[in-house]
Design a protein around this motif. Structure first.
Motif: not given
Length: 73
Positions: A1-5, A48-54, A56-61
């Motif tokens: 997930m972090v690699r995708w972000a 799909r789980e990676d997309f949900a986590a991405l 969340e990271m987007e919203a936090e940023a």
């Protein structure tokens, strides 16, 4: 997930606001289509789980950047 972000981090949609005396760029959201391409080019297969986590990271940023802008006013 972090690699995708990290692969997608340059894929932001932006808004430009300017006046006669200043200009700012505001990152408004990730370009999800470009983020998916970035993942695949990096050899990743996001779930799909990676997309949900991405998202969340987007919203936090976005929240953090908004707080930074407000603190500079």
């Amino acid at each position: 997930m972090v690699r995708w972000a990290m692969a997608a981090w340059s894929q932001w949609r932006t808004l430009s606001l300017s006046t006669m005396s200043s200009a700012i760029w505001i990152k408004t959201s990730l370009d999800y289509a470009a983020a998916e391409v970035a993942a695949r080019l990096a050899g990743l297969e996001p779930s799909r789980e990676d997309f949900a986590a991405l998202r969340e990271m987007e919203a936090e940023a976005i929240d953090a950047w908004a707080e930074d802008r407000a603190a500079r006013k």
